[in-house]
Design a protein around this motif. Structure first.
Motif, PDB file in Angstrom:
ATOM      1  N   GLY A  21      -1.954  -8.118   1.218  1.00 46.38           N
ATOM      2  CA  GLY A  21      -0.571  -8.589   1.266  1.00 46.38           C
ATOM      3  C   GLY A  21      -0.119  -8.854   2.691  1.00 46.38           C
ATOM      4  O   GLY A  21       0.456  -9.892   2.994  1.00 46.38           O
ATOM      5  N   MET A  22      -0.432  -7.915   3.590  1.00 44.58           N
ATOM      6  CA  MET A  22      -0.002  -8.062   4.979  1.00 44.58           C
ATOM      7  C   MET A  22      -0.670  -9.272   5.634  1.00 44.58           C
ATOM      8  O   MET A  22      -0.042  -9.993   6.416  1.00 44.58           O
ATOM      9  N   ALA A 416      -1.074   5.293   7.240  1.00 55.66           N
ATOM     10  CA  ALA A 416      -1.599   5.329   8.609  1.00 55.66           C
ATOM     11  C   ALA A 416      -2.908   4.550   8.689  1.00 55.66           C
ATOM     12  O   ALA A 416      -3.128   3.764   9.622  1.00 55.66           O
ATOM     13  N   ASP A 417      -3.780   4.731   7.703  1.00 55.63           N
ATOM     14  CA  ASP A 417      -5.066   4.032   7.698  1.00 55.63           C
ATOM     15  C   ASP A 417      -4.865   2.517   7.595  1.00 55.63           C
ATOM     16  O   ASP A 417      -5.469   1.738   8.334  1.00 55.63           O
ATOM     17  N   VAL A 418      -3.972   2.111   6.696  1.00 60.84           N
ATOM     18  CA  VAL A 418      -3.719   0.686   6.487  1.00 60.84           C
ATOM     19  C   VAL A 418      -3.196   0.030   7.776  1.00 60.84           C
ATOM     20  O   VAL A 418      -3.672  -1.030   8.186  1.00 60.84           O
ATOM     21  N   LEU A 419      -2.232   0.684   8.414  1.00 63.32           N
ATOM     22  CA  LEU A 419      -1.649   0.097   9.623  1.00 63.32           C
ATOM     23  C   LEU A 419      -2.686   0.044  10.747  1.00 63.32           C
ATOM     24  O   LEU A 419      -2.733  -0.903  11.526  1.00 63.32           O
ATOM     25  N   ASP A 420      -3.540   1.066  10.792  1.00 70.53           N
ATOM     26  CA  ASP A 420      -4.600   1.098  11.799  1.00 70.53           C
ATOM     27  C   ASP A 420      -5.596  -0.037  11.569  1.00 70.53           C
ATOM     28  O   ASP A 420      -6.001  -0.730  12.502  1.00 70.53           O
ATOM     29  N   ILE A 421      -5.991  -0.233  10.309  1.00 74.33           N
ATOM     30  CA  ILE A 421      -6.940  -1.302   9.984  1.00 74.33           C
ATOM     31  C   ILE A 421      -6.338  -2.667  10.314  1.00 74.33           C
ATOM     32  O   ILE A 421      -6.988  -3.520  10.915  1.00 74.33           O
ATOM     33  N   PHE A 422      -5.074  -2.843   9.936  1.00 74.85           N
ATOM     34  CA  PHE A 422      -4.422  -4.128  10.205  1.00 74.85           C
ATOM     35  C   PHE A 422      -4.386  -4.411  11.704  1.00 74.85           C
ATOM     36  O   PHE A 422      -4.677  -5.510  12.160  1.00 74.85           O
ATOM     37  N   GLN A 423      -4.065  -3.369  12.453  1.00 76.12           N
ATOM     38  CA  GLN A 423      -3.985  -3.513  13.904  1.00 76.12           C
ATOM     39  C   GLN A 423      -5.358  -3.821  14.519  1.00 76.12           C
ATOM     40  O   GLN A 423      -5.488  -4.680  15.386  1.00 76.12           O
ATOM     41  N   ARG A 424      -6.398  -3.149  14.018  1.00 75.10           N
ATOM     42  CA  ARG A 424      -7.743  -3.428  14.531  1.00 75.10           C
ATOM     43  C   ARG A 424      -8.175  -4.843  14.167  1.00 75.10           C
ATOM     44  O   ARG A 424      -8.768  -5.552  14.962  1.00 75.10           O
ATOM     45  N   GLN A 428      -2.865  -6.998  16.368  1.00 69.67           N
ATOM     46  CA  GLN A 428      -1.417  -6.850  16.565  1.00 69.67           C
ATOM     47  C   GLN A 428      -0.837  -5.977  15.461  1.00 69.67           C
ATOM     48  O   GLN A 428      -1.472  -5.771  14.432  1.00 69.67           O
ATOM     49  N   GLU A 429       0.371  -5.501  15.705  1.00 66.46           N
ATOM     50  CA  GLU A 429       1.032  -4.722  14.682  1.00 66.46           C
ATOM     51  C   GLU A 429       1.661  -5.643  13.657  1.00 66.46           C
ATOM     52  O   GLU A 429       2.033  -6.769  13.967  1.00 66.46           O
ATOM     53  N   PHE A 430       1.786  -5.149  12.439  1.00 68.22           N
ATOM     54  CA  PHE A 430       2.347  -5.987  11.390  1.00 68.22           C
ATOM     55  C   PHE A 430       3.818  -6.260  11.661  1.00 68.22           C
ATOM     56  O   PHE A 430       4.588  -5.374  11.989  1.00 68.22           O
ATOM     57  N   ASP A 431       4.204  -7.521  11.517  1.00 67.95           N
ATOM     58  CA  ASP A 431       5.576  -7.930  11.770  1.00 67.95           C
ATOM     59  C   ASP A 431       6.316  -8.093  10.439  1.00 67.95           C
ATOM     60  O   ASP A 431       6.105  -9.061   9.710  1.00 67.95           O
TER      61      ASP A 431
ATOM     62  N   THR B 212      12.107  -0.392  12.363  1.00 72.22           N
ATOM     63  CA  THR B 212      10.722   0.025  12.417  1.00 72.22           C
ATOM     64  C   THR B 212      10.318   0.620  11.086  1.00 72.22           C
ATOM     65  O   THR B 212      11.093   1.264  10.416  1.00 72.22           O
ATOM     66  N   CYS B 213       9.083   0.378  10.723  1.00 75.59           N
ATOM     67  CA  CYS B 213       8.591   0.898   9.461  1.00 75.59           C
ATOM     68  C   CYS B 213       7.327   1.679   9.715  1.00 75.59           C
ATOM     69  O   CYS B 213       6.514   1.292  10.542  1.00 75.59           O
ATOM     70  N   CYS B 214       7.148   2.744   8.994  1.00 75.10           N
ATOM     71  CA  CYS B 214       5.895   3.488   9.028  1.00 75.10           C
ATOM     72  C   CYS B 214       5.510   3.840  10.458  1.00 75.10           C
ATOM     73  O   CYS B 214       4.341   3.798  10.836  1.00 75.10           O
ATOM     74  N   LYS B 215       6.420   4.189  11.232  1.00 70.67           N
ATOM     75  CA  LYS B 215       6.209   4.563  12.633  1.00 70.67           C
ATOM     76  C   LYS B 215       5.543   3.454  13.439  1.00 70.67           C
ATOM     77  O   LYS B 215       4.373   3.495  13.772  1.00 70.67           O
TER      78      LYS B 215
END
Lengths: 444, 215
Positions: A21-22, A416-424, A428-431, B212-215
């Motif tokens: 989705g992201m 946390a895992d999802v955001l880390d994977i997306f960033q890697r 960039q961080e998800f907008d 901000t979301c999810c820190k």
């Protein structure tokens, strides 16, 4: 199928669906494949009930007729609840996926102490009445909670002399004169730690977790937990729909032979005679076993009951935490209960899940203290799952692998895992501002 | 349906919304092969628009539109397949709680009619037994290229207790009519068996307004 995708996502577990989705929202061209003919992978809710019997007891296994219509069951494979104020709920709201789902509060949160099950107080009245702690301890505990509520790590005047950089959580308990039982209750039933390591670490994160619990509780009152109608399997489906709305292509029931590499970098996926081209691969560890290592095991027992759990005030849904120390373990045992009220079972039926991190060679014996709290069990399905972590972070290979679902009872580690994977994967961080469909649909 | 859709009262005002005029919300799903005009039908119904080269996804979670009956206002929450029908990967969530469905085929494409029959079967298997189903033979403006006879589709619809109309998203022929016909068949009143005490997850968060979301 001749086109090249920006990303091929393998597996429709919750993490992969959120990532899909992201990525689609971020404008990537996504192909999302699952080898199963259903959504959700490890995080599916199996339906009809026949599917659960076949998965655990073999192709000819059939549920007994008194269990009602098979399609009235939606049985989660992993137990988790959403913290009402936690990151998963925020992610659902910010992506608009809440609009595909409906939620209910879990009715109660319980904790096991000295052989008995106690309700975790949900308001001041319950706190005054509880026999979890004595009267003087209650006063001390209240002082502690008031301090927690006003503590802000960035404002030194709120510390009241307790330095988050130098003091451990145990020292904070000592400072407030709280005994071991209260520390146990706080660390496990409120902060939701599964072991005692946090006691000897700086107290900041523990205070944050207690705050998350109390803020979540304040949201809807009965308990801090939310649960989607029809089961957790709705979550991956919701995020898959998000991905599809932004152009993601979905293929279920599609065999995946292996990821195809060129000079160590992924270039696509082989499926039968086809090679689908993709610049990046995102997947759960079962699709890239050569790039993941086993780091532990979780045991989960799905128990079908025709009654609520004893001593829970007939709760139609609840959580019971058995803190490790109470039963001489390193990790807590969790029990979660859902039922017809959550649209996961026919009237009169309940699904209890007992789970913990495996510590011995005999995992079934480890969950006995949990099973013993359930009363008569009509049917039991036990699984011992290996927990995998990626050994390759994807920088060179462009293969981004999620961690298996751990034994925690909520979604913090998933997010946390999802955001880390997306960033890697995207560097960039998800907008969240890229979510535009929310304004489109309310065309009134 | 606490958390779905917005302020349902606001639209009822158009029909001289007195106390007796109730607004009832229903989930309606669209089914049918790719390119038969599902999204176009919705866009015509909801926005009065038609695009000759409609993109294959409409980029909305769902669209809402209201029709007024004599004694009630029916608000449709219309779910598009978002392309997930292409490789038969529609999620069960899509059918969940749907009270109405329109199965669409293209009158110039015999294959799409055969597929429509499969979608009807799928609905009979997956959806609520009380669902109101309609069959729409779309692209009726291209009758000169017709390969599906009106009588054939009508006979099939009768056998399966479906509402049936030929429609054209392009000319808007029968578009409002088919939604109106569905609205008239829907049970006006609270749907039975729906759990009432769901929580509205969106409400408090909108007030928080945190960027901000999810820190």
């Amino acid at each position: 199928m001749d086109e090249e995708y920006d990303a091929i996502v393998l597996g429709t577990g919750l993490k992969e669906c959120i990532i899909s989705g992201m990525l689609s929202v971020s404008g990537k061209k996504v192909l999302h494949i699952d080898r199963n003919n259903y959504y959700g992978g490890e995080s599916a809710s199996l339906t009809p009930l026949e599917q659960l019997y076949e998965k655990f007891h073999g192709p000819n296994a059939k549920p007994p007729s008194e269990m009602g219509r098979g399609r009235d069951w939606n049985v989660d494979l992993i137990p988790k609840y959403l913290m009402a104020n936690g990151p998963m709920v925020k992610m659902l709201i910010h992506t608009g996926v809440t609009r595909f789902l409906e939620f209910k509060s879990i009715e109660g949160s319980y904790v096991y102490k000295g052989g008995k099950v106690y309700k975790v107080p949900a308001d001041e009245l319950e706190a005054l009445a509880t026999s979890l702690m004595g009267m003087f301890e209650k006063r001390r505990f209240k002082k502690f909670l008031v301090w927690v509520q006003q503590f802000d790590e960035s404002k030194q005047e709120t510390w009241q002399g307790l330095d988050p950089h130098n003091m451990t959580m145990q020292q904070v308990y000592t400072h407030f004169g709280l005994d071991d039982n209260t520390a146990d209750f706080t660390g496990h039933a409120l902060a939701l730690y599964r072991d005692d390591d946090h006691k000897n670490q700086p107290f900041g994160p523990t205070v944050t977790k207690i705050r998350l619990y109390s803020d979540s509780l304040a949201r809807y009152g009965k308990s801090p937990y939310l649960y989607p109608l029809y089961g957790l399997g709705e979550l991956p489906q919701g995020f898959a729909r998000l991905s599809a709305i932004y152009g993601g292509t979905y293929m279920l029931d599609k065999p995946v032979d292996h990821i195809v590499y060129e000079n160590g970098k992924a270039i696509g996926v082989k499926s039968g005679n086809d090679i689908v081209k993709g610049k990046q691969i995102y997947c759960d560890p079962s699709y890239a076993t050569d790039k993941a290592k086993k780091v532990g095991q979780v045991i989960r027992a799905i128990c079908l009951l025709n009654h609520p759990i004893p001593n829970t005030n007939d709760s139609q849904s609840c959580q019971i935490i058995i803190p490790q120390k109470q039963v001489g373990r390193h990790y807590d045992i969790y029990i979660s209960l859902t039922s017809n009220t959550n649209m996961v079972a026919p009237k009169g039926w309940f699904i209890a899940m007992v789970s913990t991190t495996v510590e011995t060679a005999n995992p079934e014996a480890e969950i006995l203290p949990g099973l013993q709290l359930l009363g008569p069990i009509a049917e039991k399905f036990i699984s011992v799952s290996d927990i995998y972590e990626p050994t390759d972070l994807g920088t060179e290979s462009q293969v981004f692998i999620s961690k298996s679902y751990d034994a925690t009872s909520h979604f913090q580690t998933v997010c946390a895992d999802v955001l880390d994977i997306f960033q890697r994967g995207t560097t960039q961080e998800f907008d969240f501002n890229k979510i535009t469909h929310l304004s489109l649909e309310d065309n009134e | 349906m606490a958390n779905r859709g917005g302020n349902s009262a606001s639209r009822a005002g158009g029909s001289a919304g007195t106390g007796s005029n109730r607004t009832c919300q229903f989930k309606l799903v669209l089914l049918g092969e790719s390119a038969v005009g599902k999204s176009s039908l919705v866009l015509r119904f909801v926005k009065g628009q038609f695009h000759e080269y409609q993109e294959s996804t409409i980029g909305a979670a769902f669209l809402t539109q209201t029709v007024c009956l004599d004694d009630a206002t029916v608000k449709f929450e219309i779910w598009d397949t978002a392309g997930q029908e292409r490789y038969h990967s529609l999620a069960p969530m899509y059918y969940r709680g749907a009270q109405a469905a329109i199965v669409v085929y293209d009158i110039t494409n015999q294959d799409s009619f055969q597929k429509a029959k499969n979608w009807v079967k799928e609905l009979q298997r997956q959806a609520s037994p009380n669902i109101v189903m309609a069959l729409a033979g779309n692209k009726a403006d291209m009758a000169n290229k017709r390969t599906v006879e009106y009588e054939e589709a009508q006979a099939y619809a009768e056998d399966n207790a479906l509402l049936f109309m030929e429609t054209s998203a392009k000319t808007s022929m029968n578009v409002n009519d088919i939604f109106m016909a569905i609205a008239k068949k829907l049970p006006i009143g609270p749907p039975p068996g729906q759990p009432q005490d769901t929580v509205d997850v969106n409400q408090p968060a909108q007030q928080q307004k945190s960027g901000t979301c999810c820190k």
